[in-house]
Design a protein around this motif. Structure first.
Motif, PDB file in Angstrom:
ATOM      1  N   SER A 147       8.438   2.685  -7.391  1.00 46.77           N
ATOM      2  CA  SER A 147       8.176   3.073  -6.004  1.00 46.77           C
ATOM      3  C   SER A 147       8.396   1.871  -5.097  1.00 46.77           C
ATOM      4  O   SER A 147       7.763   0.822  -5.272  1.00 46.77           O
ATOM      5  CB  SER A 147       6.737   3.583  -5.866  1.00 46.77           C
ATOM      6  OG  SER A 147       6.436   3.871  -4.514  1.00 46.77           O
ATOM      7  N   GLU A 183       2.236   1.709  -3.529  1.00 45.64           N
ATOM      8  CA  GLU A 183       1.178   2.256  -4.375  1.00 45.64           C
ATOM      9  C   GLU A 183       0.943   3.729  -4.083  1.00 45.64           C
ATOM     10  O   GLU A 183       0.671   4.513  -4.995  1.00 45.64           O
ATOM     11  CB  GLU A 183      -0.113   1.473  -4.155  1.00 45.64           C
ATOM     12  CG  GLU A 183      -0.155   0.143  -4.872  1.00 45.64           C
ATOM     13  CD  GLU A 183      -0.553   0.310  -6.329  1.00 45.64           C
ATOM     14  OE1 GLU A 183      -1.717   0.040  -6.657  1.00 45.64           O
ATOM     15  OE2 GLU A 183       0.302   0.732  -7.128  1.00 45.64           O
ATOM     16  N   ALA A 184       1.049   4.099  -2.798  1.00 44.73           N
ATOM     17  CA  ALA A 184       0.889   5.508  -2.431  1.00 44.73           C
ATOM     18  C   ALA A 184       1.952   6.366  -3.105  1.00 44.73           C
ATOM     19  O   ALA A 184       1.701   7.514  -3.495  1.00 44.73           O
ATOM     20  CB  ALA A 184       0.951   5.678  -0.924  1.00 44.73           C
ATOM     21  N   GLY A 223       8.067   0.541  -1.264  1.00 46.13           N
ATOM     22  CA  GLY A 223       7.458   0.799   0.034  1.00 46.13           C
ATOM     23  C   GLY A 223       8.133  -0.022   1.121  1.00 46.13           C
ATOM     24  O   GLY A 223       8.305  -1.230   0.978  1.00 46.13           O
ATOM     25  N   ALA A 235       0.831  -1.208   0.000  1.00 42.74           N
ATOM     26  CA  ALA A 235       0.000   0.000   0.000  1.00 42.74           C
ATOM     27  C   ALA A 235       0.867   1.260   0.000  1.00 42.74           C
ATOM     28  O   ALA A 235       0.545   2.253  -0.648  1.00 42.74           O
ATOM     29  CB  ALA A 235      -0.932  -0.005   1.198  1.00 42.74           C
ATOM     30  N   ILE A 236       1.975   1.197   0.714  1.00 42.86           N
ATOM     31  CA  ILE A 236       2.884   2.353   0.750  1.00 42.86           C
ATOM     32  C   ILE A 236       3.516   2.568  -0.626  1.00 42.86           C
ATOM     33  O   ILE A 236       3.645   3.700  -1.103  1.00 42.86           O
ATOM     34  CB  ILE A 236       3.956   2.144   1.837  1.00 42.86           C
ATOM     35  CG1 ILE A 236       3.316   2.182   3.232  1.00 42.86           C
ATOM     36  CG2 ILE A 236       5.044   3.219   1.737  1.00 42.86           C
ATOM     37  CD1 ILE A 236       4.262   1.778   4.359  1.00 42.86           C
ATOM     38  N   PHE A 248       5.738   8.105   5.037  1.00 48.02           N
ATOM     39  CA  PHE A 248       4.336   7.717   4.888  1.00 48.02           C
ATOM     40  C   PHE A 248       3.721   7.599   6.277  1.00 48.02           C
ATOM     41  O   PHE A 248       4.210   6.830   7.120  1.00 48.02           O
ATOM     42  CB  PHE A 248       4.218   6.385   4.151  1.00 48.02           C
ATOM     43  CG  PHE A 248       2.790   5.963   3.918  1.00 48.02           C
ATOM     44  CD1 PHE A 248       2.094   6.410   2.809  1.00 48.02           C
ATOM     45  CD2 PHE A 248       2.139   5.132   4.825  1.00 48.02           C
ATOM     46  CE1 PHE A 248       0.777   6.030   2.600  1.00 48.02           C
ATOM     47  CE2 PHE A 248       0.827   4.753   4.623  1.00 48.02           C
ATOM     48  CZ  PHE A 248       0.135   5.198   3.506  1.00 48.02           C
ATOM     49  N   LYS A 288      -3.348   7.273   9.465  1.00 41.12           N
ATOM     50  CA  LYS A 288      -4.429   8.253   9.547  1.00 41.12           C
ATOM     51  C   LYS A 288      -4.301   9.189  10.746  1.00 41.12           C
ATOM     52  O   LYS A 288      -4.902  10.265  10.777  1.00 41.12           O
ATOM     53  CB  LYS A 288      -5.771   7.530   9.609  1.00 41.12           C
ATOM     54  CG  LYS A 288      -5.988   6.651  10.816  1.00 41.12           C
ATOM     55  CD  LYS A 288      -7.328   5.943  10.739  1.00 41.12           C
ATOM     56  CE  LYS A 288      -7.555   5.031  11.936  1.00 41.12           C
ATOM     57  NZ  LYS A 288      -7.545   5.772  13.215  1.00 41.12           N
ATOM     58  N   ASP A 327       0.766   6.933  -6.639  1.00 43.08           N
ATOM     59  CA  ASP A 327      -0.337   7.902  -6.637  1.00 43.08           C
ATOM     60  C   ASP A 327       0.182   9.320  -6.391  1.00 43.08           C
ATOM     61  O   ASP A 327      -0.291  10.278  -7.015  1.00 43.08           O
ATOM     62  CB  ASP A 327      -1.364   7.535  -5.566  1.00 43.08           C
ATOM     63  CG  ASP A 327      -2.115   6.261  -5.905  1.00 43.08           C
ATOM     64  OD1 ASP A 327      -2.129   5.891  -7.087  1.00 43.08           O
ATOM     65  OD2 ASP A 327      -2.677   5.634  -4.982  1.00 43.08           O
ATOM     66  N   TYR A 328       1.165   9.424  -5.492  1.00 41.04           N
ATOM     67  CA  TYR A 328       1.724  10.755  -5.212  1.00 41.04           C
ATOM     68  C   TYR A 328       2.346  11.352  -6.465  1.00 41.04           C
ATOM     69  O   TYR A 328       2.126  12.527  -6.789  1.00 41.04           O
ATOM     70  CB  TYR A 328       2.776  10.666  -4.103  1.00 41.04           C
ATOM     71  CG  TYR A 328       3.759  11.818  -4.139  1.00 41.04           C
ATOM     72  CD1 TYR A 328       3.386  13.107  -3.735  1.00 41.04           C
ATOM     73  CD2 TYR A 328       5.054  11.635  -4.640  1.00 41.04           C
ATOM     74  CE1 TYR A 328       4.279  14.172  -3.815  1.00 41.04           C
ATOM     75  CE2 TYR A 328       5.949  12.688  -4.714  1.00 41.04           C
ATOM     76  CZ  TYR A 328       5.553  13.958  -4.307  1.00 41.04           C
ATOM     77  OH  TYR A 328       6.436  15.002  -4.390  1.00 41.04           O
TER      78      TYR A 328
END
Length: 496
Positions: A110, A50-51, A112, A47-48, A81, A84, A54-55
């Motif tokens: 990327s 992928e973030a 992560g 997920a990191i 990263f 929440k 996206d960034y």
């Protein structure tokens, strides 16, 4: 005593079995919990990663040409990263590969990584690109007729209607639902894309007026003998007007870091492309005369002439040999003849004069082949004419144009050089009236209907083949027009 000993032995055996099972179960449970924890961590690392992708998509949306993450320095680029609640739980590390000259293809890698377990990481790579204007084998901005003898390997589109009597291996589309085809008498509306080729088992072309099966309210027939991949209409139009602004910006960029050649003071320039990443440029002083008095402009075409450089001494003068520009841009404020061969070169040549005035618009002339050495995207030539793209009288018998060619306000044309079969004389422009073949590899954009053959006057190319270079969509020639300013994802992969 023997009974008590037997019971004790059984107790020991079953206890040993139970202890073994409990230990195994505890070990299995521990391994499962550890595996589950690692799986959670791996998913978090993914997920990191992928973030990070996206960034950088977001970053390119705000800074289209920034491939250094706003730092002005080479990468990799490391970003924290947070979860929440704002607590840092990992990092993503970006490696950015910028596009080559003229391309929009950006490669983003990327990685992560978790702070809690740096040994666990996931890496994702994606390719982003902006689609270019070059997405057709041929595109026009006017009602167009394609006659027999032409074959298309790639999409064909017209903003106007299309009468298609050739052979298409890909989709043929029109911006019109129906229109009046002026290539024959009558005022009956026909389909936006229609044909006069007789359906099998018949042969030949339907002459005279319109074909009822190819006109509303008839239901459009499936004609795989003509449209192998089908036809579609109406579809959105392609912007030709916007190319003007591209040319103006092109001129400025060529003056800044490419090559800019002002008006020649003669008839124009001749550029010869070379495989050593250089080009020769000549000043064109005179054109070849027509071969005889009977070779005439019987069609009253505007601009008719031989459009071929005089081979005699003094027909052209060498200006010099120049290395291909770093930004790939060559701009001439005059007509320009182009031919030659490239090897691992990415160039765009434009001919235009500003302010834009119909009476002073400039042409690109191609009488001799433009060849690629490589067909995997390494070689790409763009040709943008403010007016016409012209093929002259003394052109190659088998002419090859490997390029993305645009005639912004005019058309791709070989003027009518009539032959003896037209009934207007025995000699006319022969033996140069009929040429064997025209082969295009790349794309052609013509504002007006292109004309390369005149069946009634025995003039032009006997066969015409148009093949689309798929590399052009996301890796077009330098400063070639684009259809969008937004990146699209064209490839995604997790690296193992």
């Amino acid at each position: 005593m023997r009974i008590k000993g037997f019971i004790l032995l059984n107790t020991i055996v079953f206890s040993a079995i139970a202890i073994t099972l409990v230990v195994a179960f505890v070990g299995w449970a521990g391994a499962s919990l550890k595996s589950a924890a690692n799986l959670v961590k791996r998913e978090q690392a993914f997920a990191i990663a992928e973030a990070g992708i996206d960034y950088y998509r977001w970053h390119l949306a705000h800074a289209t040409n920034d491939y250094q993450d706003g730092t002005g320095q080479p990468g990799p680029y490391v970003h924290a990263f947070n979860d929440k609640d704002g607590n840092q739980i990992g990092t993503f590390t970006l490696t950015i590969t910028p596009p080559p000259i003229g391309s929009t293809l950006v490669i983003i890698e990327s990685k992560g990584t978790l702070i809690s377990d740096p040994n666990i990481s996931r890496t994702v790579v994606t390719h982003l690109a902006i689609p270019s204007w070059a997405r057709f084998a041929l595109v026009t901005n006017a009602d167009t007729r394609f006659i027999e003898g032409a074959e298309f390997f790639g999409p064909v589109h017209s903003n106007g209607g299309i009468r298609f009597d050739a052979l298409a291996h890909n989709l043929v589309t029109s911006g019109k639902a129906s229109y009046i085809d002026t290539s024959h008498p009558g005022t009956t509306q026909e389909f936006g894309v229609h044909t006069h080729v007789k359906p099998p088992p018949q042969n030949g072309i339907s002459g005279g007026n319109y074909v009822a099966a190819e006109a509303p309210p008839s239901v459009m027939e499936n004609r795989p003998d003509v449209f192998i991949a089908g036809r579609q209409f109406p579809v959105p139009q392609v912007d030709f007007v916007g190319i003007t602004s591209n040319l103006a910006a092109f001129k400025t960029d060529a003056q800044t870091s490419g090559y800019y050649f002002a008006a020649s003071g003669a008839l124009g320039y001749h550029i010869v492309l070379k495989t050593d990443d250089t080009f020769d440029i000549y000043r064109v002083n005179s054109l070849a005369p027509v071969p005889r008095n009977s070779c005439k402009n019987i069609s009253n075409q505007n601009g008719w002439g031989t459009w071929s450089i005089n081979p005699s001494a003094g027909g052209q003068t060498l200006i010099g040999n120049f290395p291909n520009p770093m930004n790939g841009l060559i701009f001439t404020e005059d007509d320009v003849w182009v031919d030659g061969t490239v090897n691992s070169a990415r160039l765009t040549i434009a001919a235009a004069k500003f302010p834009d005035n119909p009476s002073t618009r400039k042409n690109i002339i191609i009488n001799h082949s433009i060849n690629y050495t490589n067909f995997d995207g390494q070689d790409v030539v763009g040709l943008i004419a403010q007016n016409n793209a012209i093929i002259g009288l003394f052109a190659d018998e088998e002419l090859v144009i490997n390029a993305a060619l645009i005639a912004q306000n005019g058309n791709l044309i070989r003027y009518n050089y009539p032959g003896p079969g037209n009934g207007n004389g025995s000699a006319q422009c022969s033996p140069n009236d009929v040429l064997t073949s025209f082969n295009s590899y790349g794309m052609i954009g013509s504002n007006l209907q292109g004309v390369l053959s005149y069946s009634n006057d025995a003039s032009g190319f006997l066969s015409r083949t148009y093949t689309y270079d798929a590399n052009l969509l996301y890796s077009p020639p330098p400063s070639f027009p684009r259809t969008s300013d937004k990146y699209s994802t064209i490839f995604w992969q997790e690296l193992q």
